[in-house]
Design an enzyme around this catalytic site. Sequence first.
Site, PDB file in Angstrom:
ATOM      1  N   ASN A  10       4.784 -10.294  -4.179  1.00  0.00           N
ATOM      2  CA  ASN A  10       4.528 -10.026  -2.766  1.00  0.00           C
ATOM      3  C   ASN A  10       3.033 -10.180  -2.523  1.00  0.00           C
ATOM      4  O   ASN A  10       2.247  -9.326  -2.924  1.00  0.00           O
ATOM      5  CB  ASN A  10       5.009  -8.605  -2.435  1.00  0.00           C
ATOM      6  CG  ASN A  10       4.704  -8.208  -1.005  1.00  0.00           C
ATOM      7  OD1 ASN A  10       4.249  -9.027  -0.198  1.00  0.00           O
ATOM      8  ND2 ASN A  10       4.937  -6.942  -0.687  1.00  0.00           N
ATOM      9  N   LYS A  12       1.479 -10.046   0.210  1.00  0.00           N
ATOM     10  CA  LYS A  12       1.002  -9.225   1.336  1.00  0.00           C
ATOM     11  C   LYS A  12       0.089 -10.072   2.245  1.00  0.00           C
ATOM     12  O   LYS A  12       0.354 -11.252   2.417  1.00  0.00           O
ATOM     13  CB  LYS A  12       0.323  -7.946   0.819  1.00  0.00           C
ATOM     14  CG  LYS A  12       1.240  -7.201  -0.161  1.00  0.00           C
ATOM     15  CD  LYS A  12       0.775  -5.824  -0.526  1.00  0.00           C
ATOM     16  CE  LYS A  12       1.776  -5.183  -1.492  1.00  0.00           C
ATOM     17  NZ  LYS A  12       1.416  -3.797  -1.829  1.00  0.00           N
ATOM     18  N   HIS A  99       9.630  -2.438   3.348  1.00  0.00           N
ATOM     19  CA  HIS A  99       8.481  -2.256   2.457  1.00  0.00           C
ATOM     20  C   HIS A  99       7.662  -1.042   2.913  1.00  0.00           C
ATOM     21  O   HIS A  99       7.511  -0.784   4.113  1.00  0.00           O
ATOM     22  CB  HIS A  99       7.604  -3.509   2.418  1.00  0.00           C
ATOM     23  CG  HIS A  99       6.585  -3.437   1.333  1.00  0.00           C
ATOM     24  ND1 HIS A  99       5.388  -2.751   1.492  1.00  0.00           N
ATOM     25  CD2 HIS A  99       6.597  -3.880   0.059  1.00  0.00           C
ATOM     26  CE1 HIS A  99       4.718  -2.813   0.359  1.00  0.00           C
ATOM     27  NE2 HIS A  99       5.425  -3.488  -0.533  1.00  0.00           N
ATOM     28  N   GLU A 101       4.622  -0.538   3.269  1.00  0.00           N
ATOM     29  CA  GLU A 101       3.567  -0.771   4.269  1.00  0.00           C
ATOM     30  C   GLU A 101       4.150  -0.985   5.659  1.00  0.00           C
ATOM     31  O   GLU A 101       3.530  -0.635   6.658  1.00  0.00           O
ATOM     32  CB  GLU A 101       2.684  -1.946   3.813  1.00  0.00           C
ATOM     33  CG  GLU A 101       1.801  -1.509   2.653  1.00  0.00           C
ATOM     34  CD  GLU A 101       1.700  -2.504   1.513  1.00  0.00           C
ATOM     35  OE1 GLU A 101       1.870  -3.713   1.741  1.00  0.00           O
ATOM     36  OE2 GLU A 101       1.442  -2.066   0.369  1.00  0.00           O
ATOM     37  N   GLU A 183       9.876   1.461  -4.994  1.00  0.00           N
ATOM     38  CA  GLU A 183       8.415   1.391  -5.001  1.00  0.00           C
ATOM     39  C   GLU A 183       7.855   2.727  -4.541  1.00  0.00           C
ATOM     40  O   GLU A 183       7.701   2.964  -3.331  1.00  0.00           O
ATOM     41  CB  GLU A 183       7.925   0.292  -4.053  1.00  0.00           C
ATOM     42  CG  GLU A 183       8.426  -1.096  -4.402  1.00  0.00           C
ATOM     43  CD  GLU A 183       7.525  -2.185  -3.829  1.00  0.00           C
ATOM     44  OE1 GLU A 183       6.971  -2.950  -4.627  1.00  0.00           O
ATOM     45  OE2 GLU A 183       7.354  -2.253  -2.605  1.00  0.00           O
ATOM     46  N   GLY A 189      -0.646  -0.170  -5.208  1.00  0.00           N
ATOM     47  CA  GLY A 189      -2.055  -0.515  -5.018  1.00  0.00           C
ATOM     48  C   GLY A 189      -3.028   0.509  -5.552  1.00  0.00           C
ATOM     49  O   GLY A 189      -4.227   0.437  -5.269  1.00  0.00           O
ATOM     50  N   SER A 229       1.855  -1.043  -8.802  1.00  0.00           N
ATOM     51  CA  SER A 229       0.840  -1.253  -9.846  1.00  0.00           C
ATOM     52  C   SER A 229       1.408  -1.852 -11.130  1.00  0.00           C
ATOM     53  O   SER A 229       0.960  -1.499 -12.228  1.00  0.00           O
ATOM     54  CB  SER A 229       0.095   0.056 -10.136  1.00  0.00           C
ATOM     55  OG  SER A 229      -0.612   0.488  -8.982  1.00  0.00           O
ATOM     56  N   GLY A 251      -0.579  -6.825  -6.158  1.00  0.00           N
ATOM     57  CA  GLY A 251      -1.881  -7.360  -6.564  1.00  0.00           C
ATOM     58  C   GLY A 251      -1.819  -8.351  -7.719  1.00  0.00           C
ATOM     59  O   GLY A 251      -2.452  -9.419  -7.662  1.00  0.00           O
TER      60      GLY A 251
HETATM   61  P1  13P Z   1       0.925  -3.418  -6.177  1.00  0.00           P
HETATM   62  O1  13P Z   1       1.559  -4.167  -7.322  1.00  0.00           O
HETATM   63  O2  13P Z   1      -0.339  -4.062  -5.685  1.00  0.00           O
HETATM   64  O3  13P Z   1       0.804  -1.962  -6.457  1.00  0.00           O
HETATM   65  O4  13P Z   1       1.949  -3.545  -4.929  1.00  0.00           O
HETATM   66  C1  13P Z   1       3.286  -3.255  -5.124  1.00  0.00           C
HETATM   67  C2  13P Z   1       4.037  -3.663  -3.921  1.00  0.00           C
HETATM   68  O5  13P Z   1       3.926  -3.059  -2.876  1.00  0.00           O
HETATM   69  C3  13P Z   1       4.908  -4.851  -4.028  1.00  0.00           C
HETATM   70  O6  13P Z   1       5.703  -4.996  -2.898  1.00  0.00           O
END
Ligand code: 13P
Length: 275
Positions: A10, A12, A99, A101, A183, A189, A229, A251
């Site tokens: 992802n 983002k 998600h 976010e 998640e 993150g 993460s 990330g």
């Molecule tokens: P990170 O791997 O950056 O923590 O993000 C996870 C995520 O939200 C994947 O959708």
Amino acid sequence: MARTTFIGGNWKMNTDRQSARALAEATARAAANLPIQVAIFPPFPYLIDAAAALAAAGSPFNLLLGAQDVCHHPNGAFTGGVSIAMLHDVGVRVALTGHSERRHVFNESDELVNAKTRAILKMPEGGREAGEGQLACILCIGETLEQRRAGQTDAVNRRQLRAGLAGIPGEAVDNGRLTIAYEPVWAIGTGVSATSADAQDAHAKIRAELSAMYSHSVADGIRIQYGGSVKASSVAELLAQPDIDGALVGGASLSTDEFPAILRAGAAKAAGAIA
Ligand code: 13P
């Protein structure tokens, strides 16, 4: 049932047009010939470029182009919306719903997450070939730090699962069309992943809930990814857990060193080396 390992990247709201093309192509090369399913989720404006990059890299059959979000309406006066048919039209085959976010930054409710999930998974109507014009769905769920500290992890996961899948029959989630991504919000993150034991515990409970909602065999076929993460250094231990069927990576999916290493760990699980 053997569930094909499924790793998503992802992106983002990251990359630019040129780096999105390059990253899609590098990911396609890394995914080619691995015995796993892979998906990338570029930002909307770069989906067409990413599709072209995948084609230039030989369109590995196990690599799906994904959308980070959808609008649940089919068309019309929905300024800013992007419909499922539009996404399918440019080569998208899988989409995220719910998600963290979207829920916590954009205030998406369980009801909206359900409307999007239902729109993606809706059963084919009369005369349409099964699967035509349709996408697979990754429904994301997970608790905040506050909820975890209050001992509400399993209750939150249950609620988001039941609400997100309300009105969706077992036939619509069968055949690999639905994946759940667990998640935990506090792990996204932050560099702090859930431990493999905690993640396995949450995944087992999510599968038990799916079993209660549908049936043992439907639940057995639904893949549950862990996200939060995930790094090349931690993914093998997570994937070694029996109910962790893949990963949704943020990330680290932007790195052409990290993500291929994560895919290789997925392939090792698929080959039975770490499961
Ligand atoms: P990170 O791997 O950056 O923590 O993000 C996870 C995520 O939200 C994947 O959708």
